[in-house]
Scaffold this motif. Structure first.
Motif, PDB file in Angstrom:
ATOM      1  N   ALA A 623      18.040  15.422  59.072  1.00  0.00           N
ATOM      2  CA  ALA A 623      18.411  16.608  59.854  1.00  0.00           C
ATOM      3  C   ALA A 623      17.174  17.430  60.210  1.00  0.00           C
ATOM      4  O   ALA A 623      16.136  17.351  59.540  1.00  0.00           O
ATOM      5  CB  ALA A 623      19.387  17.456  59.048  1.00  0.00           C
ATOM      6  N   TYR A 702      19.220  15.419  52.885  1.00  0.00           N
ATOM      7  CA  TYR A 702      19.004  15.745  54.298  1.00  0.00           C
ATOM      8  C   TYR A 702      19.414  14.666  55.294  1.00  0.00           C
ATOM      9  O   TYR A 702      19.178  14.840  56.488  1.00  0.00           O
ATOM     10  CB  TYR A 702      17.516  16.058  54.520  1.00  0.00           C
ATOM     11  N   ASP A 704      21.243  12.617  58.090  1.00  0.00           N
ATOM     12  CA  ASP A 704      22.156  12.957  59.183  1.00  0.00           C
ATOM     13  C   ASP A 704      22.159  11.753  60.119  1.00  0.00           C
ATOM     14  O   ASP A 704      21.442  11.699  61.098  1.00  0.00           O
ATOM     15  CB  ASP A 704      21.673  14.213  59.905  1.00  0.00           C
ATOM     16  N   HIS A 711      29.785   8.710  59.546  1.00  0.00           N
ATOM     17  CA  HIS A 711      28.648   9.599  59.795  1.00  0.00           C
ATOM     18  C   HIS A 711      28.156  10.068  58.425  1.00  0.00           C
ATOM     19  O   HIS A 711      28.863  10.770  57.701  1.00  0.00           O
ATOM     20  CB  HIS A 711      29.102  10.794  60.646  1.00  0.00           C
ATOM     21  N   LEU A 713      26.119  12.256  55.913  1.00  0.00           N
ATOM     22  CA  LEU A 713      25.557  13.601  55.863  1.00  0.00           C
ATOM     23  C   LEU A 713      25.013  13.888  54.469  1.00  0.00           C
ATOM     24  O   LEU A 713      25.537  13.390  53.470  1.00  0.00           O
ATOM     25  CB  LEU A 713      26.627  14.652  56.196  1.00  0.00           C
ATOM     26  N   PHE A 719      25.016  21.649  56.060  1.00  0.00           N
ATOM     27  CA  PHE A 719      25.701  20.622  56.852  1.00  0.00           C
ATOM     28  C   PHE A 719      27.160  20.995  57.097  1.00  0.00           C
ATOM     29  O   PHE A 719      27.727  20.641  58.132  1.00  0.00           O
ATOM     30  CB  PHE A 719      25.643  19.277  56.126  1.00  0.00           C
ATOM     31  N   ARG A 720      27.771  21.690  56.163  1.00  0.00           N
ATOM     32  CA  ARG A 720      29.192  22.027  56.293  1.00  0.00           C
ATOM     33  C   ARG A 720      29.424  22.957  57.470  1.00  0.00           C
ATOM     34  O   ARG A 720      30.422  22.836  58.190  1.00  0.00           O
ATOM     35  CB  ARG A 720      29.689  22.649  54.989  1.00  0.00           C
ATOM     36  N   ARG A 722      27.196  23.241  60.028  1.00  0.00           N
ATOM     37  CA  ARG A 722      26.714  22.573  61.243  1.00  0.00           C
ATOM     38  C   ARG A 722      27.783  21.685  61.848  1.00  0.00           C
ATOM     39  O   ARG A 722      27.892  21.576  63.079  1.00  0.00           O
ATOM     40  CB  ARG A 722      25.456  21.778  60.919  1.00  0.00           C
ATOM     41  N   TYR A 723      28.613  21.044  61.031  1.00  0.00           N
ATOM     42  CA  TYR A 723      29.633  20.131  61.539  1.00  0.00           C
ATOM     43  C   TYR A 723      31.051  20.669  61.355  1.00  0.00           C
ATOM     44  O   TYR A 723      32.013  19.906  61.407  1.00  0.00           O
ATOM     45  CB  TYR A 723      29.481  18.759  60.877  1.00  0.00           C
ATOM     46  N   PHE A 801      33.310  11.117  57.838  1.00  0.00           N
ATOM     47  CA  PHE A 801      32.037  11.513  57.248  1.00  0.00           C
ATOM     48  C   PHE A 801      31.926  10.921  55.835  1.00  0.00           C
ATOM     49  O   PHE A 801      32.933  10.845  55.119  1.00  0.00           O
ATOM     50  CB  PHE A 801      31.920  13.038  57.162  1.00  0.00           C
ATOM     51  N   ILE A 803      29.818  11.786  52.478  1.00  0.00           N
ATOM     52  CA  ILE A 803      29.003  12.881  51.962  1.00  0.00           C
ATOM     53  C   ILE A 803      28.809  12.704  50.457  1.00  0.00           C
ATOM     54  O   ILE A 803      29.768  12.418  49.734  1.00  0.00           O
ATOM     55  CB  ILE A 803      29.679  14.233  52.252  1.00  0.00           C
TER      56      ILE A 803
END
Length: 958
Positions: A623, A702, A704, A711, A713, A719-720, A722-723, A801, A803
């Motif tokens: 990211a 980090y 992404d 995806h 992350l 990140f939470r 950002r998306y 996602f 994670i």
């Protein structure tokens, strides 16, 4: 007061040096070394001065000479591979004669890693394993890194011929981030990938001095991430090992499932070292390996769609097929969901024809009834694109070039300055969240170090460059998209299927009505006709959608593949990108000082380090911050260790404490306490309590990255936002699959912790039998795993996602291992080891993917002889076996992961080697085979199938 303390410190530092200068004198010691059994002169024997950096190597006539500043008496230590270690006390300058006994005993080794100071392996405070040059030379393995598989409790995951991941005590992975690998004091991980690349960038076989492995938590002395253990590899000092050495190795790899079942490989290693007046020395190393690699060709269907499973699903039966090593077929679409909006409107051919048929029945047969009749049953509702085999997307050529050089300078007889550089370039294949073709990947490690009898100070950097590497799975999808977009492909498939099915329905239905049948009877007959033609409709639909598909080997396929390979992940408006770009660097400074020579009542060590990860993927893997730059991660730590012998030195107590801080997480304390009690001089009982921790890797923090399956992350909180993961519906994939979606609630992401208890016993009995056994129990807190999350974006679409998250309960594992080695008369040896590892909480994890990835039981058995009857012929035969296990990772499809169905079968292998030493020309001949029965096996999900490997080698001055 501060001046008094400063004076006290300076006195302790400088007075010993002043005293030494007054007591020493320039002395010269000469002598000859011979083989006590064969009565021949011994060349290449290392002669070291105990407590000093001075030393020499015996020449072809067995002669040696050492000139140094020292006080009488002087203790010389003689060591040579295949001979017992000998210490000789010299009182004057007269020439000495030294005889060495062949066959150094197991159990007499000296190790350093367990306490950071030299000690007998028998009295190590924790479990430790060692491979020295002798044991490596006699191991039936193509390389010393392959020989690690013979150590008790060690798990190996083969991702290619040149890339293997090593692990101990559970929670293994292809890129193992819980075991630290250190080469000459340098962390050998690739900074961006966050794990070591096997021995791709490491020590060449000829330059290896010894390997020490600490299984289990080792953070107290070695810092973050040594959660499952630490592997330390040390190269040869050019003062001690001089001259030219060379080995050329060649052979074949054989597996019937490969494109070409049997292919050759070539491996060359050279080493040259030279010392000048025991003041300056240098060495250079070269290694090159080339082969046609093992291939991954697992065709099991891991979609688990349409009612099929890993055994029954394949492309011929399951339209949603997703082969393990087939790429471009990962995503699937439900035909019902896609066609339903079209079926009940008149503004398209499908809807208009359905409406017309319904009207012809007088409205007795509704559009909904017709639509249900022409659609496939639940066993064929989901459809995926046609994918490509892995062998179509990478040529499986592997190459590995390694070069290194080092310059050593004796500042004083006991203080050495070192400048060292290592460079490696490799083309291979690696398994992560995708399969990656690592092409022209290169990495360098460069250090400057000052090393003394009681201290070291070093600084080094690791420079990673990904070259032309690319993600194979993304490449398969990218080629498909470059040829025909998925919306177009699925549209053609669905329209063809629905059109033919509707035509069959309509023909039968209208014929039946014309024949006077009631609408209900005509509908039943038409439904049967539509369902019976399903197989043909599916074949026609895929044929139409695949018409003109790019075929491997054609110029059009190659052009599309090259375009995708050279476009960075995830791609651009021009199309999908598969290129893996990483130019991350690591910088570290560290020191250690041993105060034991200044303190009479205990041993004391202190040390510390500071590290920076400089991430650089050119915006493709990691990211970006608010300024459009990738992040720098900073962390540091320090430790102290004290040791004391009690009860007339029968009991040794060691305690250490370390503190580490990473910029993104709270500081971590790591204590360790151990005790070793010695009975009768040879029986050693040990117990320890130690803690460890793992700071989330660069990628855990980090990453992404969009892959075919999800995806990916990082776990950090930004990140939470950002998306938009905290503002809308977000469900665990397990709850979605269960039909009861549950909103996911995030928790703070924290470093993993471990509390480890161990007891052990090691003994050398009657100078023949070595016994080493241990049992351990681990308690993991904040265990990190991967959670797949579903974010609906429309009634028919969703984002997935993956994670990293912490498990909200403690996870426990335990295990034990035992090894026996017996030295028979006339150099025969035999032995074996067995290990048991178990995850205690498997049934209560509730879908959490812990990735234990370790067989419960594995064992190794061996028999050998280094020198049969004085003939200089040696042999070794080893049998390795491990139980079946379940492998979990991001490469496994989410549904297979959740259900724990990714099973790796049990396997056993027979390895053997025969050697012949020709003393006069100093040539060693070797032939051997690995997996000689050619029982192909796979060590982890999606990895290549390993067959038989046969090799022959000729070595000079080994």
């Amino acid at each position: 007061m501060k001046y008094i303390l400063l004076g006290w410190l300076l006195s302790y530092i400088f007075i010993p040096f002043l005293s030494l200068a007054q007591a020493t004198q320039k002395v010269t010691i000469t002598g000859t070394v011979t083989n006590k059994n064969a009565h021949e002169k011994l060349a290449r024997v290392t002669v070291a001065v105990k407590g000093d950096k001075a030393g020499a190597i015996s020449d072809e006539a067995g002669h040696f000479s050492i000139t140094l500043q020292h006080a009488w008496p002087v203790t010389l230590v003689f060591t040579s591979v295949g001979f017992e270690r000998e210490e000789v006390v010299v009182h004057n300058e007269s020439a000495i004669q030294v005889q060495l006994n062949t066959g150094e005993m197991h159990g007499t080794e000296v190790v350093v890693a367990a306490s950071r100071v030299p000690e007998s392996i028998l009295q190590s405070p924790v479990s430790i394993e060692q491979l020295d040059a002798r044991s490596i030379r006699n191991s039936p393995a193509p390389s010393f890194y392959d020989a690690l598989a013979n150590i008790k409790g060690v798990d190996v995951s083969t991702q290619s011929l040149t890339f293997k991941s090593v692990n101990t005590r559970g929670f293994a992975s292809n890129g193992n981030t819980r075991l630290v690998q250190v080469v000459d004091g340098m962390d050998n991980q690739a900074p961006g990938l966050s794990f070591p690349l096997g021995n791709i960038i490491g020590i060449t076989e000829l330059d290896l001095d010894r390997v020490e492995l600490l299984p289990g938590a080792s953070s107290a002395l070695y810092g973050p991430n040594a959660l499952n253990g630490i592997l330390l590899m040390n190269s040869k000092n050019p003062f001690d090992y001089q001259g030219l050495s060379a080995v050329v190795k060649s052979g074949v790899l054989s597996d019937d499932g490969r494109s070409t079942s049997t292919t050759g490989f070539y491996d060359v290693n050279l080493r040259y070292a030279k010392a000048f007046n025991n003041k300056f020395a240098f060495k250079v190393n070269f290694g090159y390996l080339q082969a046609k690699d093992w291939q991954a060709y697992d065709s099991k269907d891991q979609s688990l769609q349409n009612g099929y499973n890993l055994k029954t699903g394949h492309r011929a039966t399951n339209e949603a097929y997703n082969g393990v090593n087939i790429y471009g077929d990962e995503s699937n679409v439900n035909m019902y969901s896609m066609l339903m909006p079209l079926a009940f409107t008149n503004n398209n051919p499908l809807g208009a024809n359905i409406q017309q048929l319904s009207a012809s029945s007088g409205g007795n047969i509704t559009p909904q009834m017709i639509f249900s009749s022409i659609m496939p049953d639940s066993a064929h509702a989901f459809v995926s694109r046609t994918g490509y085999n892995e062998r179509d997307l990478t040529d499986n050529k592997t190459r590995n070039l390694k070069v290194s050089a080092a310059f050593h300078y004796h500042i004083t007889p006991k203080t050495e300055a070192i400048l060292q550089g290592s460079y490696g370039n490799v083309t291979t294949v690696y398994t992560g969240a995708d399969r990656y073709s690592i092409r022209n990947f290169h990495m360098g490690q460069y250090k400057a170090e000052v090393l003394g009898e009681n201290f070291y100070v070093r600084a080094y950097t690791t420079q990673e460059r990904s070259g032309d590497s690319y993600a194979i799975g993304i490449l398969g999808s990218g080629i498909n998209e470059a040829w025909k977009s998925s919306p177009t492909w699925f549209g053609q498939y669905f329209n063809t299927y629905a059109g033919e099915s509707l035509q069959a329905f309509a023909t039968t239905f209208q014929t039946a009505l014309a024949g006077g049948q009631a609408p209900a009877a005509a509908y039943a007959a038409a439904t049967t006709a539509a369902k019976q033609g399903g197989d043909q409709f599916r074949n026609d639909a895929r044929t139409v959608a695949d018409q003109g598909r790019l075929l491997p080997g054609t110029s059009a396929f190659n052009a599309a593949a090259d375009s995708v390979k050279h476009r960075p992940i995830p791609g651009s408006a021009a199309g999908v990108g598969a290129k893996f770009t990483d130019k991350s660097n690591l910088y570290q400074g560290e020191f250690m000082y041993n105060f034991s020579s200044l303190l009479r009542f205990m041993d004391l060590l202190v040390g510390g380090n500071y590290r920076v990860y400089d991430l650089n993927s050119e915006g493709t893997l990691f990211a970006l911050d608010d300024n459009g730059k990738e992040f720098r991660i900073k962390e540091g730590g320090g430790y102290v260790q004290v040791a004391k012998r009690l009860l007339q030195e029968h009991l040794k107590i060691t305690a250490s404490l370390r503190y580490d801080k990473n910029m993104n997480f709270d500081g971590q304390f790591s204590p360790r306490v151990s005790a070793v009690y010695t009975l009768g001089g040879t029986h050693n009982i040990r117990a320890s309590y130690q803690t460890g921790f793992r700071i989330p890797t660069s990628q855990d923090q980090y990453i992404d990255l969009t892959t075919p399956s999800a995806h990916l992350l990082g776990g950090l909180p930004f990140f939470r936002e950002r998306y938009h993961l905290t503002t809308g519906p977000l469900y665990t994939i397990q709850s979605v699959q269960a039909g009861a979606p549950q909103q996911y609630v995030f928790q703070d992401y924290k470093p993993e912790k471990i509390k480890a208890f161990e007891i052990g016993y090691r003994s050398l009995i009657s100078q023949q039998l070595v016994i080493d056994a241990y049992a351990y129990w681990n308690n993991f807190e904040n265990f990190s795993g991967t959670q797949a999350l579903v974010q609906p974006t429309s009634p028919t679409t969703r984002n997935i996602f993956a994670i990293p998250v912490n498990y909200n309960k403690n996870i426990h594992s335990w295990g034990w291992a035992m090894g026996l080695d017996y030295n028979f008369p006339k150099h025969f040896v035999a032995g074996g080891n067995i290990s048991y590892n178990e995850l205690l909480d498997q049934k209560s994890l509730n879908g959490f993917v812990a990735s234990y990835n370790t067989p419960k039981v594995k064992y190794n058995l061996y028999v050998g002889n280094r020198n049969i009857g004085g003939s200089n012929i040696g042999f070794n035969v080893t049998y390795r076996w491990q139980q079946k296990l379940v492998w979990q990772s991001n490469f496994v499809s989410a549904v297979v992961n959740a259900k724990g169905l990714s099973e790796i079968p049990a396997y056993g292998t027979v390895d053997a080697q025969l050697t012949k030493l020709l003393p006069k020309p100093k040539v060693t001949l070797k032939i051997g085979g690995v997996n000689m029965l050619n029982k192909a096996y796979v060590q982890s999900w999606g990895n290549p199938t390993v067959g038989a490997q046969w090799y022959a080698a000729i070595g000079y001055n080994l």
